[in-house]
Design an enzyme around this catalytic site. Sequence first.
Site, PDB file in Angstrom:
ATOM      1  N   LYS A  54       4.762 -46.169  34.391  1.00  0.00           N
ATOM      2  CA  LYS A  54       5.734 -46.488  33.334  1.00  0.00           C
ATOM      3  C   LYS A  54       6.581 -45.258  33.010  1.00  0.00           C
ATOM      4  CE  LYS A  54       2.718 -50.093  31.492  1.00  0.00           C
ATOM      5  NZ  LYS A  54       1.645 -50.448  30.558  1.00  0.00           N
ATOM      6  N   GLN A  98      -1.544 -48.490  25.469  1.00  0.00           N
ATOM      7  CA  GLN A  98      -2.138 -49.059  26.686  1.00  0.00           C
ATOM      8  C   GLN A  98      -3.503 -49.675  26.368  1.00  0.00           C
ATOM      9  OE1 GLN A  98      -0.589 -49.278  29.692  1.00  0.00           O
ATOM     10  NE2 GLN A  98      -2.338 -50.396  30.485  1.00  0.00           N
ATOM     11  N   ASP A 121       5.941 -54.077  23.800  1.00  0.00           N
ATOM     12  CA  ASP A 121       4.981 -54.958  24.476  1.00  0.00           C
ATOM     13  C   ASP A 121       5.084 -56.396  23.957  1.00  0.00           C
ATOM     14  OD1 ASP A 121       3.289 -54.045  26.537  1.00  0.00           O
ATOM     15  OD2 ASP A 121       2.149 -52.793  25.147  1.00  0.00           O
TER      16      ASP A 121
HETATM   17  N1  GUN Z   1      -3.064 -53.493  29.759  1.00  0.00           N
HETATM   18  C1  GUN Z   1      -2.943 -54.463  30.684  1.00  0.00           C
HETATM   19  N2  GUN Z   1      -1.714 -55.022  30.601  1.00  0.00           N
HETATM   20  C2  GUN Z   1      -1.074 -54.400  29.599  1.00  0.00           C
HETATM   21  C3  GUN Z   1       0.223 -54.544  29.031  1.00  0.00           C
HETATM   22  O1  GUN Z   1       1.054 -55.368  29.428  1.00  0.00           O
HETATM   23  N3  GUN Z   1       0.517 -53.702  28.014  1.00  0.00           N
HETATM   24  C4  GUN Z   1      -0.360 -52.793  27.551  1.00  0.00           C
HETATM   25  N4  GUN Z   1       0.011 -52.027  26.523  1.00  0.00           N
HETATM   26  N5  GUN Z   1      -1.574 -52.635  28.044  1.00  0.00           N
HETATM   27  C5  GUN Z   1      -1.923 -53.441  29.071  1.00  0.00           C
END
Ligand code: GUN
Length: 290
Positions: A54, A98, A121
Amino acid sequence: MPARLIDGKAIAASIRERLAVDVATFRQATHRIPKLAAVLVGDDPASQVYVRNKEQACTKVGMASDVHRLPSTTTQTQLLELIARLNADSDVHGILVQLPLPKQIHETTVLDAVDPLKDVDCFHPENVGRMVQGRPRFLPCTPHGVQVLLRESGTTVDGAHVVVLGRSEIVGKPVGMMLVQKGETANATVTICHSRTKNLAEITRSADILIAAIGRPEFVTADLVRPGAVVIDVGINRLGDRLVGDVAFAAVSEVASAITPVPGGVGPMTIAMLLENTLTAAKLQSVAAQ
Ligand code: GUN
């Protein structure tokens, strides 16, 4: 005839190209740089890879990013303090915590603490509620990535029977809600299946579009798929030294009309949609600041 491959990697690359132009335009107009703050608690190896990807993706489209790495012993209070600081920092436009979080931390409490205007998100209940009501501020990244893959692959969603395997807050529930909405690449009839669903094969075999998001390696076998269906695989599982999806790719490719690979399908789309949300967040906050 084997299924057509839906190339998420290529589609995501073209979205990132377009975003790089939009970011440059935004920077020129506002003299501000869209910035994502990612919060990583603990040392889950998969999460570390996701966060690094990311971060790199932000840089490539001209956005800034900070990663806040906290030890696995971090308390909920400490994490909430960091989020409060990021909420108050006008240089930070998007905040991503995350998941998963260590078990001493209550996930919902933390996600609810993120400023809804910075919730890239789309996990905050205000943003989820807006999306469900058809007036989104942000769209959740993975479900939006799935929707764009369906659109770009020319799949007819309008009136189609979409069967979603999995009822998670991150993928299953929101993707179902998005595809049932009135609108483009939507208007589907949606069935969401889960571990208590009866007659699973009967339901999945009636799907025009099958979305697998259950986190079980190669769960979807060819006998679960109607010939000619479009299959979207959201899973990323480690099977020995192989990375596999929730779909038994080789066998299902012989039955489906189109299918996403793992890797190179939904994964790159999730990141592209996160970048898009970060730019949207920067735009919303620059309007709010005027
Ligand atoms: N962990 C697995 N998928 C995601 C996601 O789309 N966003 C976040 N923040 N954590 C994750």
